[in-house]
Motif scaffolding. Structure first.
Motif, mmCIF file in Angstrom:
data_model
loop_
_atom_site.group_PDB
_atom_site.id
_atom_site.type_symbol
_atom_site.label_atom_id
_atom_site.label_comp_id
_atom_site.label_asym_id
_atom_site.label_seq_id
_atom_site.Cartn_x
_atom_site.Cartn_y
_atom_site.Cartn_z
ATOM 1 N N MET A 1 7.307 14.863 11.767
ATOM 2 C CA MET A 1 7.680 14.922 13.192
ATOM 3 C C MET A 1 7.169 13.680 13.894
ATOM 4 S SD MET A 1 6.984 18.894 14.150
ATOM 5 C CE MET A 1 7.688 18.851 15.790
ATOM 6 N N VAL B 1 -13.959 4.054 -1.745
ATOM 7 C CA VAL B 1 -14.973 3.164 -1.180
ATOM 8 C C VAL B 1 -16.191 3.981 -0.757
ATOM 9 C CG1 VAL B 1 -15.501 1.614 0.753
ATOM 10 C CG2 VAL B 1 -13.313 1.410 -0.466
ATOM 11 N N PHE C 1 1.216 10.884 14.603
ATOM 12 C CA PHE C 1 1.300 9.646 13.814
ATOM 13 C C PHE C 1 2.059 8.502 14.474
ATOM 14 C CE2 PHE C 1 4.835 11.729 11.180
ATOM 15 C CZ PHE C 1 5.841 10.849 11.517
ATOM 16 N N GLY D 1 -6.502 6.722 12.933
ATOM 17 C CA GLY D 1 -6.604 7.807 13.902
ATOM 18 C C GLY D 1 -7.998 8.032 14.444
ATOM 19 N N GLU E 1 -7.114 2.598 -2.178
ATOM 20 C CA GLU E 1 -6.762 3.962 -1.764
ATOM 21 C C GLU E 1 -7.394 4.938 -2.756
ATOM 22 O OE1 GLU E 1 -4.993 5.845 0.608
ATOM 23 O OE2 GLU E 1 -5.686 7.428 -0.750
ATOM 24 N N GLY F 1 -1.388 10.422 4.986
ATOM 25 C CA GLY F 1 -0.828 11.635 5.569
ATOM 26 C C GLY F 1 0.692 11.687 5.539
HETATM 27 P P1 FAD Z 1 -4.321 8.874 6.920
HETATM 28 O O1 FAD Z 1 -2.850 8.940 6.975
HETATM 29 O O2 FAD Z 1 -5.087 10.121 6.691
HETATM 30 O O3 FAD Z 1 -4.691 7.793 5.788
HETATM 31 C C1 FAD Z 1 -6.016 7.564 5.370
HETATM 32 C C2 FAD Z 1 -5.989 7.194 3.898
HETATM 33 O O4 FAD Z 1 -7.266 6.704 3.514
HETATM 34 C C3 FAD Z 1 -5.690 8.380 2.983
HETATM 35 O O5 FAD Z 1 -4.642 8.038 2.105
HETATM 36 C C4 FAD Z 1 -7.008 8.627 2.248
HETATM 37 O O6 FAD Z 1 -6.834 9.122 0.937
HETATM 38 C C5 FAD Z 1 -7.627 7.240 2.246
HETATM 39 N N1 FAD Z 1 -9.100 7.255 2.179
HETATM 40 C C6 FAD Z 1 -9.964 8.055 2.854
HETATM 41 N N2 FAD Z 1 -11.238 7.768 2.551
HETATM 42 C C7 FAD Z 1 -11.199 6.747 1.641
HETATM 43 C C8 FAD Z 1 -12.202 6.033 0.930
HETATM 44 N N3 FAD Z 1 -13.522 6.261 1.123
HETATM 45 N N4 FAD Z 1 -11.810 5.081 0.025
HETATM 46 C C9 FAD Z 1 -10.487 4.820 -0.167
HETATM 47 N N5 FAD Z 1 -9.491 5.478 0.492
HETATM 48 C C10 FAD Z 1 -9.851 6.432 1.387
HETATM 49 N N6 FAD Z 1 1.499 14.141 12.294
HETATM 50 C C11 FAD Z 1 2.645 13.947 12.978
HETATM 51 O O7 FAD Z 1 2.703 13.068 13.842
HETATM 52 N N7 FAD Z 1 3.753 14.701 12.710
HETATM 53 C C12 FAD Z 1 3.748 15.702 11.775
HETATM 54 O O8 FAD Z 1 4.784 16.349 11.544
HETATM 55 C C13 FAD Z 1 2.534 15.955 11.075
HETATM 56 N N8 FAD Z 1 2.447 16.974 10.177
HETATM 57 C C14 FAD Z 1 1.297 17.109 9.432
HETATM 58 C C15 FAD Z 1 1.253 18.074 8.424
HETATM 59 C C16 FAD Z 1 0.139 18.167 7.592
HETATM 60 C C17 FAD Z 1 0.101 19.206 6.503
HETATM 61 C C18 FAD Z 1 -0.949 17.264 7.772
HETATM 62 C C19 FAD Z 1 -2.162 17.319 6.869
HETATM 63 C C20 FAD Z 1 -0.907 16.314 8.770
HETATM 64 C C21 FAD Z 1 0.193 16.230 9.612
HETATM 65 N N9 FAD Z 1 0.265 15.254 10.609
HETATM 66 C C22 FAD Z 1 1.425 15.108 11.335
HETATM 67 C C23 FAD Z 1 -0.878 14.363 10.896
HETATM 68 C C24 FAD Z 1 -0.704 12.928 10.344
HETATM 69 O O9 FAD Z 1 -0.312 12.965 8.994
HETATM 70 C C25 FAD Z 1 -2.036 12.162 10.508
HETATM 71 O O10 FAD Z 1 -2.342 12.134 11.888
HETATM 72 C C26 FAD Z 1 -1.968 10.731 9.991
HETATM 73 O O11 FAD Z 1 -1.663 10.703 8.614
HETATM 74 C C27 FAD Z 1 -3.269 9.987 10.222
HETATM 75 O O12 FAD Z 1 -3.065 8.612 9.938
HETATM 76 P P2 FAD Z 1 -4.282 7.647 9.593
HETATM 77 O O13 FAD Z 1 -3.728 6.288 9.359
HETATM 78 O O14 FAD Z 1 -5.325 7.798 10.640
HETATM 79 O O15 FAD Z 1 -4.944 8.228 8.269
#
Ligand code: FAD
Length: 511
Positions: A116, A255, A491, A479, A35, A109
């Motif tokens: 929510m 990465v 999410f 995502g 991470e 995220g």
């Molecule tokens: P992420 O949760 O973004 O996880 C990806 C991870 O990979 C991160 O920790 C990142 O640091 C890591 N990463 C990236 N590139 C690299 C790399 N090259 N090397 C190593 N690590 C890396 N969604 C809802 O459903 N309800 C809500 O209330 C809501 N509110 C939100 C409020 C805010 C302020 C934000 C920013 C987002 C919100 N969302 C909400 C959206 C939700 O958080 C995201 O849709 C979700 O986190 C995406 O999940 P994911 O697994 O695709 O990626």
């Protein structure tokens, strides 16, 4: 460590990565997660892990020297603050015409979001993921995701009396007066904890005249992290994954490269960084299987780069396409003086305005808190809308970075859809939009997104379960698989899709 030989490496610890790690470990596999963000587990000298929204410090933003607050103006004046450069928890990643907010740290995220936890209505599911069987999702994978995420519901009787939800009751009253439905939405924030934060809750909060427990949602904490109450992934899926004894999580490693190894598997190169973002070591490990779980932006950037630089040349040409912002736009209304929204606001939204059945412009708007600590009479909303525009990521050989061709003007469709909710409300209430929060005389927050989706779309760039078919052993599980829109906050859908895909991958590829 450099040179390590690993069976399975997961890149990123958000929803997709957390689901993959837990289910693979439960199936007997050893899993290493890397991470780029920090492990947010140790309090800073002020005794808190995270800072709040009223006094942001270095912990707030990822490697910025100034905050980039979503609502960054008040009465038309900018109020962003200077902060020390630090690997903070919220990244405001700027592309040419859109700023994309993302969580950085163990939990992705889930550390910064509003919690929510919305399951889309089943009738709209075929438009979200056309190649996925809805019956299976709603019978098995959505319930599994909601259980794993510890989703809970607010006590509706308490909601009706709590000072901290006056803003939501006003949002409901004004929406219902114009004929809109205002469903409650579930959340991962522990509502029993929140009740104890509220000194007006009977039976709670009388200790020393203050609240019974340290405040978090009621202390303007959310987008820079919650110190208490929020059941983020580090407390749910990732905690369960680590408890199996088969999962390791290595923070502060970015990465940069994935390419076939000399023997079998893949060579993965990463930079270990310090809290100023400087590289302090470069390491290469070999993994038999690699899961891309770096989020819509992170995974798209990595894969587009690997294809363009020849590290993974056989990736399909569709890599980087199909990106959308979940139709996100923000707006605020100025209520009549008889409808104050409250100086104490819970940062956890619990209600939405549902206009998704309006074929003229589909929208679902979350009634958002605006926790300034003072009475503003403002109602703030984050709208999720149907917006057919899609952006494409492309490698920029002159900068070595990745560009996104999204155009701000493409958000006009979203503004129109959201206006179909808020114009009638304004007419009925005799009110106007606030034009001082997103700029000087600017009504719409249309240059940023909270919900990036797509870039490596399921059944286009991957097979129907996230396999990158030209490279056996490479998978996408976040995502980036979802083509641009989920009709609601995303999410739960990202988690449920990951649950579905990992079950198939474990059954077929892990023998
Ligand atoms: P992420 O949760 O973004 O996880 C990806 C991870 O990979 C991160 O920790 C990142 O640091 C890591 N990463 C990236 N590139 C690299 C790399 N090259 N090397 C190593 N690590 C890396 N969604 C809802 O459903 N309800 C809500 O209330 C809501 N509110 C939100 C409020 C805010 C302020 C934000 C920013 C987002 C919100 N969302 C909400 C959206 C939700 O958080 C995201 O849709 C979700 O986190 C995406 O999940 P994911 O697994 O695709 O990626």
């Amino acid at each position: 460590t450099d040179g390590a030989q690993l069976p399975i490496l997961v890149i990123g610890s958000g929803y997709g990565g957390a689901v993959a790690a837990l289910r693979l470990a439960q199936a007997g596999q050893s899993v290493a997660i890397v991470e780029m963000g920090m492990s947010w587990s140790q309090p800073a000298p002020d005794g808190k892990i995270f800072c709040n929204m009223l006094s942001p410090d270095g912990r707030s933003y990822w490697l910025r020297t100034q905050t980039a607050q979503p609502v960054s103006y008040f009465l038309g004046a900018a109020f962003d603050k200077t902060i020390p450069k630090y690997t903070g928890v919220l990244d405001a990643e700027q592309f040419s015409q859109i700023r994309v907010y993302q969580g950085r740290g163990v939990g992705g995220g889930s550390l910064v979001n509003g919690g929510m936890a919305v399951t889309p209505q089943q009738q709209y599911f075929p438009s979200i993921l056309p190649s996925v069987d809805p019956a299976e999702m709603y019978a098995t994978y959505y319930p599994r995701a909601n259980a794993g995420l510890k989703v809970n519901n607010i006590d509706q009787a308490w909601f009706e009396t709590a000072d901290c939800y006056q803003f939501a009751r006003v949002g409901r009253e004004t929406a219902q007066a114009s004929g809109f439905n205002t469903p409650f939405v579930p959340n991962v924030y522990d509502f029993n904890y929140m009740k104890q934060e509220d000194i007006t809750t009977p039976g709670f909060g009388s200790i020393g005249g203050g609240s019974a427990v340290p405040r978090s949602a009621l202390n303007s904490e959310v987008i820079y992290g919650n110190n208490y109450g929020k059941q983020s992934l580090d407390k749910t899926y990732l905690a369960a994954a680590v408890a199996t004894g088969k999962v390791s999580i290595t923070p502060q490693h970015v990465v940069t490269k994935v390419t076939p190894a000399a023997g079998t598997g893949y060579a993965v190169t990463m930079n270990q960084i310090d809290t100023s973002g400087n590289t302090i070591a470069t390491k290469t490990v070999t993994a038999q299987k690699v899961f891309f779980a770096a989020g819509s932006v992170g995974t798209s950037k990595l894969l587009v780069t690997q294809k363009a630089t020849g590290a993974l040349p056989n990736l399909p040409t569709s890599i980087g396409t199909g990106w959308g912002n979940n139709g996100n736009v923000m707006v605020a209304r100025a209520n009549q003086p008889a409808l104050p929204t409250g100086s104490l606001q819970s940062c956890i939204p619990v209600m939405g305005i549902d206009n998704w059945s309006s074929v003229g412009g589909r929208a679902f708007a979350e009634i958002s808190p605006f926790p300034t600590g003072i009475e503003t009479f403002a109602s703030l909303y984050l709208a999720i809308t149907e917006n057919p525009n899609r952006g494409t990521f492309s490698y920029n050989s002159s900068t070595g970075g990745v560009d996104l061709n999204w155009q701000q003007a493409w958000n006009q469709v979203s503004i129109d859809a959201a206006s179909r909710i808020f114009d009638p409300i304004n007419v009925k209430q005799g009110t106007i939009y606030r034009t001082d929060l997103f700029g000087f005389f600017k009504t719409w927050g249309d240059d940023f997104a909270y919900h990036p989706l797509g870039g490596c779309v399921l059944n286009q760039s991957t097979d129907n379960y996230g396999r990158l078919q030209s490279y056996p052993g490479l998978y996408v599980i976040d995502g980036s698989l979802i083509p641009g829109c989920t009709t609601v906050n995303p999410f739960v859908t990202i988690t449920a899709l990951a649950e579905r895909n990992i079950e198939n991958i474990i059954a077929n590829d892990m023998k």
